[in-house]
Design a protein around this motif. Sequence first.
Motif, PDB file in Angstrom:
ATOM      1  N   PRO A  54       0.817  -1.222   0.000  1.00  0.00           N
ATOM      2  CA  PRO A  54       0.000   0.000   0.000  1.00  0.00           C
ATOM      3  C   PRO A  54       0.848   1.268   0.000  1.00  0.00           C
ATOM      4  N   HIS A  55       2.038   1.176   0.588  1.00  0.00           N
ATOM      5  CA  HIS A  55       2.928   2.333   0.674  1.00  0.00           C
ATOM      6  C   HIS A  55       3.345   2.850  -0.700  1.00  0.00           C
ATOM      7  N   TYR A  56       3.412   1.997  -1.691  1.00  0.00           N
ATOM      8  CA  TYR A  56       3.940   2.372  -2.996  1.00  0.00           C
ATOM      9  C   TYR A  56       2.900   3.170  -3.785  1.00  0.00           C
ATOM     10  N   GLY A  57       3.038   4.475  -3.718  1.00  0.00           N
ATOM     11  CA  GLY A  57       2.094   5.353  -4.406  1.00  0.00           C
ATOM     12  C   GLY A  57       0.721   5.348  -3.765  1.00  0.00           C
ATOM     13  N   ARG A  58       0.700   5.043  -2.443  1.00  0.00           N
ATOM     14  CA  ARG A  58      -0.569   4.995  -1.695  1.00  0.00           C
ATOM     15  C   ARG A  58      -1.620   4.158  -2.421  1.00  0.00           C
ATOM     16  N   GLY A  59      -1.172   2.970  -2.823  1.00  0.00           N
ATOM     17  CA  GLY A  59      -2.062   2.018  -3.469  1.00  0.00           C
ATOM     18  C   GLY A  59      -1.917   1.946  -4.975  1.00  0.00           C
ATOM     19  N   LEU A  60      -1.198   2.884  -5.584  1.00  0.00           N
ATOM     20  CA  LEU A  60      -1.096   2.926  -7.043  1.00  0.00           C
ATOM     21  C   LEU A  60      -0.398   1.686  -7.597  1.00  0.00           C
ATOM     22  N   ALA A  61       0.694   1.270  -6.967  1.00  0.00           N
ATOM     23  CA  ALA A  61       1.415   0.100  -7.461  1.00  0.00           C
ATOM     24  C   ALA A  61       0.538  -1.149  -7.383  1.00  0.00           C
ATOM     25  N   GLU A  62      -0.175  -1.324  -6.281  1.00  0.00           N
ATOM     26  CA  GLU A  62      -1.073  -2.475  -6.164  1.00  0.00           C
ATOM     27  C   GLU A  62      -2.159  -2.423  -7.228  1.00  0.00           C
ATOM     28  N   GLN A  63      -2.707  -1.258  -7.453  1.00  0.00           N
ATOM     29  CA  GLN A  63      -3.767  -1.112  -8.449  1.00  0.00           C
ATOM     30  C   GLN A  63      -3.262  -1.490  -9.837  1.00  0.00           C
ATOM     31  N   ARG A  64      -2.095  -1.001 -10.216  1.00  0.00           N
ATOM     32  CA  ARG A  64      -1.532  -1.318 -11.519  1.00  0.00           C
ATOM     33  C   ARG A  64      -1.173  -2.803 -11.622  1.00  0.00           C
ATOM     34  N   LEU A  65      -0.600  -3.350 -10.565  1.00  0.00           N
ATOM     35  CA  LEU A  65      -0.263  -4.763 -10.576  1.00  0.00           C
ATOM     36  C   LEU A  65      -1.520  -5.618 -10.700  1.00  0.00           C
ATOM     37  N   GLY A  66      -2.572  -5.246  -9.983  1.00  0.00           N
ATOM     38  CA  GLY A  66      -3.827  -5.976 -10.070  1.00  0.00           C
ATOM     39  C   GLY A  66      -4.410  -5.972 -11.470  1.00  0.00           C
ATOM     40  N   THR A  67      -4.321  -4.834 -12.142  1.00  0.00           N
ATOM     41  CA  THR A  67      -4.805  -4.732 -13.524  1.00  0.00           C
ATOM     42  C   THR A  67      -4.032  -5.669 -14.437  1.00  0.00           C
ATOM     43  N   PHE A  68      -2.717  -5.732 -14.233  1.00  0.00           N
ATOM     44  CA  PHE A  68      -1.891  -6.609 -15.061  1.00  0.00           C
ATOM     45  C   PHE A  68      -2.189  -8.085 -14.801  1.00  0.00           C
ATOM     46  N   LEU A  69      -2.335  -8.459 -13.542  1.00  0.00           N
ATOM     47  CA  LEU A  69      -2.483  -9.871 -13.189  1.00  0.00           C
ATOM     48  C   LEU A  69      -3.891 -10.413 -13.417  1.00  0.00           C
ATOM     49  N   LYS A  70      -4.885  -9.558 -13.462  1.00  0.00           N
ATOM     50  CA  LYS A  70      -6.275 -10.007 -13.519  1.00  0.00           C
ATOM     51  C   LYS A  70      -6.560 -11.011 -14.639  1.00  0.00           C
ATOM     52  N   PRO A  71      -6.064 -10.822 -15.870  1.00  0.00           N
ATOM     53  CA  PRO A  71      -6.400 -11.785 -16.932  1.00  0.00           C
ATOM     54  C   PRO A  71      -5.665 -13.119 -16.803  1.00  0.00           C
ATOM     55  N   LEU A  72      -4.685 -13.220 -15.911  1.00  0.00           N
ATOM     56  CA  LEU A  72      -3.844 -14.409 -15.817  1.00  0.00           C
ATOM     57  C   LEU A  72      -4.447 -15.419 -14.850  1.00  0.00           C
ATOM     58  N   ALA A  73      -4.196 -16.681 -15.099  1.00  0.00           N
ATOM     59  CA  ALA A  73      -4.669 -17.729 -14.193  1.00  0.00           C
ATOM     60  C   ALA A  73      -4.000 -17.566 -12.834  1.00  0.00           C
ATOM     61  N   ARG A  74      -4.779 -17.573 -11.771  1.00  0.00           N
ATOM     62  CA  ARG A  74      -4.266 -17.243 -10.439  1.00  0.00           C
ATOM     63  C   ARG A  74      -3.167 -18.189  -9.989  1.00  0.00           C
ATOM     64  N   GLU A  75      -3.221 -19.455 -10.402  1.00  0.00           N
ATOM     65  CA  GLU A  75      -2.213 -20.398  -9.952  1.00  0.00           C
ATOM     66  C   GLU A  75      -0.872 -20.215 -10.655  1.00  0.00           C
ATOM     67  N   GLN A  76      -0.827 -19.329 -11.645  1.00  0.00           N
ATOM     68  CA  GLN A  76       0.408 -19.136 -12.397  1.00  0.00           C
ATOM     69  C   GLN A  76       1.389 -18.178 -11.737  1.00  0.00           C
ATOM     70  N   PHE A  77       0.956 -17.420 -10.744  1.00  0.00           N
ATOM     71  CA  PHE A  77       1.839 -16.420 -10.151  1.00  0.00           C
ATOM     72  C   PHE A  77       1.683 -16.378  -8.638  1.00  0.00           C
ATOM     73  N   VAL A  78       2.669 -15.796  -8.007  1.00  0.00           N
ATOM     74  CA  VAL A  78       2.672 -15.528  -6.564  1.00  0.00           C
ATOM     75  C   VAL A  78       2.740 -14.024  -6.375  1.00  0.00           C
ATOM     76  N   VAL A  79       1.914 -13.521  -5.471  1.00  0.00           N
ATOM     77  CA  VAL A  79       1.916 -12.088  -5.196  1.00  0.00           C
ATOM     78  C   VAL A  79       2.046 -11.864  -3.685  1.00  0.00           C
ATOM     79  N   SER A  80       2.834 -10.883  -3.326  1.00  0.00           N
ATOM     80  CA  SER A  80       2.949 -10.493  -1.914  1.00  0.00           C
ATOM     81  C   SER A  80       2.635  -9.019  -1.778  1.00  0.00           C
ATOM     82  N   THR A  81       2.140  -8.661  -0.602  1.00  0.00           N
ATOM     83  CA  THR A  81       1.960  -7.260  -0.260  1.00  0.00           C
ATOM     84  C   THR A  81       2.248  -7.094   1.227  1.00  0.00           C
ATOM     85  N   LYS A  82       1.948  -5.920   1.751  1.00  0.00           N
ATOM     86  CA  LYS A  82       2.404  -5.607   3.100  1.00  0.00           C
ATOM     87  C   LYS A  82       1.286  -4.982   3.928  1.00  0.00           C
ATOM     88  N   VAL A  83       1.415  -5.135   5.234  1.00  0.00           N
ATOM     89  CA  VAL A  83       0.463  -4.557   6.180  1.00  0.00           C
ATOM     90  C   VAL A  83       1.224  -3.732   7.203  1.00  0.00           C
TER      91      VAL A  83
END
Length: 333
Positions: A54-83
């Motif tokens: 969330p720190h990266y651009g106050r959510g911007l990086a997560e938003q962009r990453l989510g847009t990129f990953l959405k069309p891909l099969a979920r089991e094909q990638f690993v994603v991490s984020t922070k709290v």
Amino acid sequence: MKRNRIGRTDVEVTDISFGTSGIGNLGREVTDAEAMEVLHHAWQGGIRYFDSAPHYGRGLAEQRLGTFLKPLAREQFVVSTKVGRVLTPGKDLVEADGFVHPLPNAVHYDYSGDGIEAALEGSLERLQTRHIDIVFVHDIGCYTHDGDNEGHRTALLDSGLDRLQKLKDKGTIRAYGLGVNETGICLDLLRETEMDVILLAGRLTLLDRSAEDQLVSECRERSVSLILGGIFNSGILATGPVDGAWFDYAPASSDILQKVRALKAQTDAAGVPLASAALHFARSHPAAASILLGTARRSSLQRNLEALATPLPPECQTLVQASQATLRRAGEP
């Protein structure tokens, strides 16, 4: 690309991963098209593990990453984020915490169970996924919080870690640990609780090997994986000891510049760029499950991938090896 298991979990990460602070507009504004281009290039290069916060651009990086990953099969990638940081609607900003034109969100620290769950809910929405593979407790420790850290540490120990375990039991997350810039808090919390992984920035690099003193062996004994970030130490191992070079998020001191000049003299003698030696040190370290490459430039990512694909000459191998004590602790011959 080689895959490594995280702790005792069933999460496997590629040994090269992509960090998204750059596509959160760190230091400069990046267009959506540029962000998609570098993410696509990472995918084409075989990277299947992506880290955000969330720190990266106050959510911007997560938003962009989510847009990129959405069309891909979920089991094909690993994603991490922070709290640890909770975003709420705020006002438009030109700059915040080094990020240019971040999303219009306000931010506050909260390491309690409720704060962690609130942060995670926002990340799940921005990343457009139902679960997060790895969650890191972000920037806990005196490095970030100085005198306020004891209160944050208490909140984490009182309810935060317990909530993370419950979220893992539910399947909302698959692994958790720390995402920090210091070894002290890692050693402290490793002795207080169980975790799966630590994302350590800048403390296990060609220049700064301080994590080798105790943390590497502690992690090995407890089956805690290490993911290495900040492998260029804020830039100086990429740029070399030039005027204005940065180390540890600030202009490098004369002592650091002198140390880097000595390293560069050795790599130059072997005919290897300093940045290549830094990349190979991190990737070949016996404690490293993955190394993060963070950039918003396709050309920079390609340059680093090419450097990692190019074997080092024998005369440079000794320079990039971990200390012999660390190799023994990690079970290497």
